[in-house]
Each structure stands twice: as C-alpha cells, then as structure tokens.
Design a protein around this motif. Structure first.
Motif, PDB file in Angstrom:
ATOM      1  N   VAL A  37       0.841  -1.205   0.000  1.00 39.07           N
ATOM      2  CA  VAL A  37       0.000   0.000   0.000  1.00 39.07           C
ATOM      3  C   VAL A  37       0.872   1.249   0.000  1.00 39.07           C
ATOM      4  N   TRP A  38       1.900   1.246   0.838  1.00 36.49           N
ATOM      5  CA  TRP A  38       2.808   2.405   0.905  1.00 36.49           C
ATOM      6  C   TRP A  38       3.511   2.627  -0.439  1.00 36.49           C
ATOM      7  N   SER A  39       3.938   1.552  -1.068  1.00 40.36           N
ATOM      8  CA  SER A  39       4.619   1.647  -2.364  1.00 40.36           C
ATOM      9  C   SER A  39       3.695   2.227  -3.430  1.00 40.36           C
ATOM     10  N   LEU A  40       2.449   1.792  -3.442  1.00 35.20           N
ATOM     11  CA  LEU A  40       1.477   2.312  -4.417  1.00 35.20           C
ATOM     12  C   LEU A  40       1.202   3.793  -4.198  1.00 35.20           C
ATOM     13  N   ILE A  41       1.144   4.196  -2.921  1.00 39.67           N
ATOM     14  CA  ILE A  41       0.930   5.607  -2.606  1.00 39.67           C
ATOM     15  C   ILE A  41       2.118   6.437  -3.084  1.00 39.67           C
ATOM     16  N   GLU A  42       3.326   5.913  -2.878  1.00 38.11           N
ATOM     17  CA  GLU A  42       4.532   6.622  -3.328  1.00 38.11           C
ATOM     18  C   GLU A  42       4.558   6.735  -4.850  1.00 38.11           C
ATOM     19  N   ILE A  43       4.153   5.676  -5.533  1.00 42.01           N
ATOM     20  CA  ILE A  43       4.104   5.702  -7.002  1.00 42.01           C
ATOM     21  C   ILE A  43       3.095   6.748  -7.475  1.00 42.01           C
ATOM     22  N   LEU A  44       1.931   6.785  -6.817  1.00 43.65           N
ATOM     23  CA  LEU A  44       0.920   7.789  -7.159  1.00 43.65           C
ATOM     24  C   LEU A  44       1.476   9.189  -6.978  1.00 43.65           C
ATOM     25  N   TYR A  45       2.195   9.408  -5.877  1.00 45.00           N
ATOM     26  CA  TYR A  45       2.774  10.722  -5.608  1.00 45.00           C
ATOM     27  C   TYR A  45       3.766  11.121  -6.705  1.00 45.00           C
ATOM     28  N   LEU A  46       4.580  10.174  -7.137  1.00 46.93           N
ATOM     29  CA  LEU A  46       5.579  10.453  -8.174  1.00 46.93           C
ATOM     30  C   LEU A  46       4.939  10.711  -9.533  1.00 46.93           C
ATOM     31  N   LEU A  47       3.778  10.120  -9.766  1.00 50.96           N
ATOM     32  CA  LEU A  47       3.096  10.302 -11.048  1.00 50.96           C
ATOM     33  C   LEU A  47       2.427  11.670 -11.165  1.00 50.96           C
ATOM     34  N   LEU A  48       2.124  12.293 -10.024  1.00 53.34           N
ATOM     35  CA  LEU A  48       1.487  13.608 -10.065  1.00 53.34           C
ATOM     36  C   LEU A  48       2.509  14.681 -10.420  1.00 53.34           C
ATOM     37  N   SER A 102      -8.373  17.719 -11.073  1.00 57.88           N
ATOM     38  CA  SER A 102      -9.153  16.561 -11.496  1.00 57.88           C
ATOM     39  C   SER A 102      -9.922  15.979 -10.315  1.00 57.88           C
ATOM     40  N   MET A 103     -11.240  15.803 -10.463  1.00 58.51           N
ATOM     41  CA  MET A 103     -12.036  15.224  -9.388  1.00 58.51           C
ATOM     42  C   MET A 103     -11.679  13.757  -9.183  1.00 58.51           C
ATOM     43  N   PHE A 104     -11.220  13.083 -10.229  1.00 61.52           N
ATOM     44  CA  PHE A 104     -10.790  11.694 -10.070  1.00 61.52           C
ATOM     45  C   PHE A 104      -9.627  11.613  -9.077  1.00 61.52           C
ATOM     46  N   THR A 105      -8.654  12.526  -9.233  1.00 61.01           N
ATOM     47  CA  THR A 105      -7.511  12.538  -8.328  1.00 61.01           C
ATOM     48  C   THR A 105      -7.942  12.887  -6.915  1.00 61.01           C
ATOM     49  N   HIS A 106      -8.817  13.882  -6.788  1.00 63.20           N
ATOM     50  CA  HIS A 106      -9.304  14.284  -5.466  1.00 63.20           C
ATOM     51  C   HIS A 106     -10.038  13.132  -4.781  1.00 63.20           C
ATOM     52  N   LYS A 107     -10.869  12.425  -5.518  1.00 63.68           N
ATOM     53  CA  LYS A 107     -11.612  11.310  -4.925  1.00 63.68           C
ATOM     54  C   LYS A 107     -10.685  10.161  -4.552  1.00 63.68           C
ATOM     55  N   LEU A 108      -9.648   9.956  -5.355  1.00 62.46           N
ATOM     56  CA  LEU A 108      -8.684   8.901  -5.048  1.00 62.46           C
ATOM     57  C   LEU A 108      -7.945   9.215  -3.749  1.00 62.46           C
ATOM     58  N   LEU A 151     -17.480  16.023   1.977  1.00 61.39           N
ATOM     59  CA  LEU A 151     -17.831  16.705   0.726  1.00 61.39           C
ATOM     60  C   LEU A 151     -17.146  15.977  -0.425  1.00 61.39           C
ATOM     61  N   TYR A 152     -17.514  14.725  -0.614  1.00 58.91           N
ATOM     62  CA  TYR A 152     -16.793  13.818  -1.510  1.00 58.91           C
ATOM     63  C   TYR A 152     -16.778  14.299  -2.953  1.00 58.91           C
ATOM     64  N   ASN A 153     -17.848  14.946  -3.393  1.00 52.65           N
ATOM     65  CA  ASN A 153     -17.967  15.339  -4.799  1.00 52.65           C
ATOM     66  C   ASN A 153     -17.493  16.770  -5.068  1.00 52.65           C
ATOM     67  N   TYR A 154     -16.794  17.356  -4.101  1.00 46.60           N
ATOM     68  CA  TYR A 154     -16.285  18.717  -4.267  1.00 46.60           C
ATOM     69  C   TYR A 154     -14.765  18.724  -4.141  1.00 46.60           C
ATOM     70  N   ASP A 202     -11.012  30.116  -8.111  1.00 45.50           N
ATOM     71  CA  ASP A 202     -10.729  29.122  -9.151  1.00 45.50           C
ATOM     72  C   ASP A 202     -11.625  27.888  -9.049  1.00 45.50           C
ATOM     73  N   GLY A 203     -12.478  27.850  -8.028  1.00 49.94           N
ATOM     74  CA  GLY A 203     -13.421  26.735  -7.916  1.00 49.94           C
ATOM     75  C   GLY A 203     -13.182  25.771  -6.784  1.00 49.94           C
ATOM     76  N   TYR A 204     -12.151  26.013  -5.964  1.00 52.35           N
ATOM     77  CA  TYR A 204     -11.918  25.152  -4.809  1.00 52.35           C
ATOM     78  C   TYR A 204     -12.831  25.548  -3.657  1.00 52.35           C
ATOM     79  N   SER A 205     -13.172  24.578  -2.826  1.00 51.73           N
ATOM     80  CA  SER A 205     -13.901  24.851  -1.590  1.00 51.73           C
ATOM     81  C   SER A 205     -12.872  24.788  -0.472  1.00 51.73           C
ATOM     82  N   MET A 206     -12.528  25.947   0.089  1.00 52.41           N
ATOM     83  CA  MET A 206     -11.401  26.048   1.015  1.00 52.41           C
ATOM     84  C   MET A 206     -11.867  26.058   2.468  1.00 52.41           C
TER      85      MET A 206
END
Length: 266
Positions: free
Chosen positions: A50-61, A69-75, A124-127, A176-180
């Motif tokens: 799990v930690w390795s996958l999270i690190e890979i995700l971080y490096l891909l961003l 991207s809402m896909f990234t936010h939801k992930l 606020l999953y969809n925001y 810019d559209g973020y909910s802060m």
C-alpha cells in the motif's frame, strides 16, 4: 472501498502463507508460532504494498501543479478514509443537499483535532476541497505530503508577509473553484462541546473572494470518554450568500457564523 480491498488483500496473504508454511506440512493448521508469524508478515507485506502504491501515485502527479481533477481528489479521499475505517470512526453527514451546486466557496468550521480537514474533505466527496493550515499539518504522514498538490495552503503565523501571501492564495483558490476550509478559532480547541472566539480576520477570505460561506459543525463525543466505535456527525448548515454579508464588518460576520456553528453543540 479501498479499505475493503486492503483488508481482503491482507486476508489473502495471511491465508496463503498459513496454507504454504503450516497446512502443507501435515494437512492440519496447528503450528501456532508459524500462524502468528504468517499474520505479522502478511500485515507488513500489505502495508509495504500500500505504501509503495501511494509513493508511485505521488511520483506520477506533476511536481508543481495543483490537481483539479475530481478523479484525483476522490482517489486521495479514498486513501485518507482508510485510517477512519481501521480506527472504527463512523461519520454521519447531515445537510449535503444544502451545499451550493457550483464549486468555489469558503468553509468555516470548529476545530479540535488534526483529523478535522480530512473529515470535511471526505464528507464533501464530490467537491474539490482544500484548506488553509499551519506548518505542522503538512508533516502528517501521507496526507501532509499530498496536501500541497491538492490545493492546501501553508501559513506561517509568525511571518506576516508569508501569511498575507497565503491568504491571497486561498482567495485565488476559492475563485478558481476550490472549496477552502478555514478554522476561524485559529487553533485546536481542547473541548468538543463549545467553540473558541472566532478571529474576524479569517472572514476576509469570504469577503474578498465574493463567494458563499458554508458553516460546518463537527459534533464529536467528549474527548475523555472512550468508545469502541467513535461516531462523528458533520453538520452542514445553510450557506450564506455573498450578497447577505458583503456590506458587513468581519467582526459581525464572525459572530454570526460562530452562533450558527455553536448552535448544534448546545
């Protein structure tokens, strides 16, 4: 969903290792030290994967790009929800239907725990939700690392110039559209049943961004009362339109929003 997948993966590793190192030897599951070792090894292997996958995700961003991207936010929210599930925290969200249809608004909430931003994010999953946080919040494992990429803004309260730049950035994020998320108490409250006085300056973001205010109350059990399952209620109040507070002073706005948030705690 992600928590369930992690649990199933751990069960699969555990079952297979017990079968391989115990059952295959004599056709019986009876070697207690081997079983214990298999359980511990499976937990470590699952955590490593799990930690390795999270690190890979971080490096891909992208390094210097805020993710919209809402896909990234939801992930990321799925990742952030795993500790809640594993620590037996149950969240009930009230008032989702009240949220503005358009993204880009300021969220003001009471604050008594480091998990509060993540609580609101997942509620606020969809925001696309981010927030303003002190330097210490960005050192939290995993979440702190991803926070800047998700739009969170760090503020150094001892540095007036940096604080001003941080506030300006938050205003831009909202536009810019973020909910802060902003915690107007200015620090974590030691009690769950009341709120500290709200800082009027926190509401400059709402005024200058010219977007609605969404008050949120986090209702939690008393801190010293241990429970097997901790139930937290996230109460979303009716948004306050910009036209309803644009001519008011920040002190007056602070008092009004404080009363709204406090009303559920009484």
């Amino acid at each position: 969903m992600l928590t369930l997948l992690i649990i199933l993966m751990n069960f699969a590793f555990t079952g297979y290792s017990i079968y391989l190192f115990d059952y295959e030897k004599d056709g019986i599951i009876n070697n207690v030290p081997v079983i214990i070792l298999c359980v511990i090894s499976s937990l470590l292997l699952t955590a490593f994967i799990v930690w390795s996958l999270i690190e890979i995700l971080y490096l891909l961003l992208p390094k210097d790009k805020i993710q919209k991207s809402m896909f990234t936010h939801k992930l990321i929210k799925q990742i952030a929800s795993v500790p809640f599930h594993l620590s037996r925290i149950r969240i009930k969200v009230v008032g989702l239907e009240l949220l503005p249809k358009d993204t880009g608004f300021t969220i003001y909430s009471n604050h008594n725990s480091w998990i509060d931003p993540t609580l609101i994010m997942n509620s606020l999953y969809n925001y696309p939700v981010a927030g303003l946080g002190k330097e210490g919040a960005f050192t939290i494992p995993v979440i702190g690392k991803f926070a800047p990429k998700m739009g969170f803004v760090m503020i150094h309260r001892d540095d007036a110039r940096q604080s001003a730049r941080a506030i300006k950035t938050v205003i831009q994020r909202v536009q810019d559209g973020y909910s802060m998320i902003i915690f107007p108490e200015g620090t974590r409250n030691k009690r769950n049943d009341t709120v500290l006085d709200f800082k009027a300056g926190a509401f400059k973001v709402a005024l200058r961004s010219e977007r609605p205010i969404v008050p949120i109350t986090l209702v939690k059990p008393p801190k010293k009362k241990w429970r097997f399952i901790t139930r937290i209620k996230v109460v979303i109040h009716k948004p306050v339109a910009y036209n309803d507070f644009k001519n008011k002073k920040t002190n007056d706005i602070a008092k009004e929003i404080q009363q709204v948030i406090k009303s559920v705690l009484l």
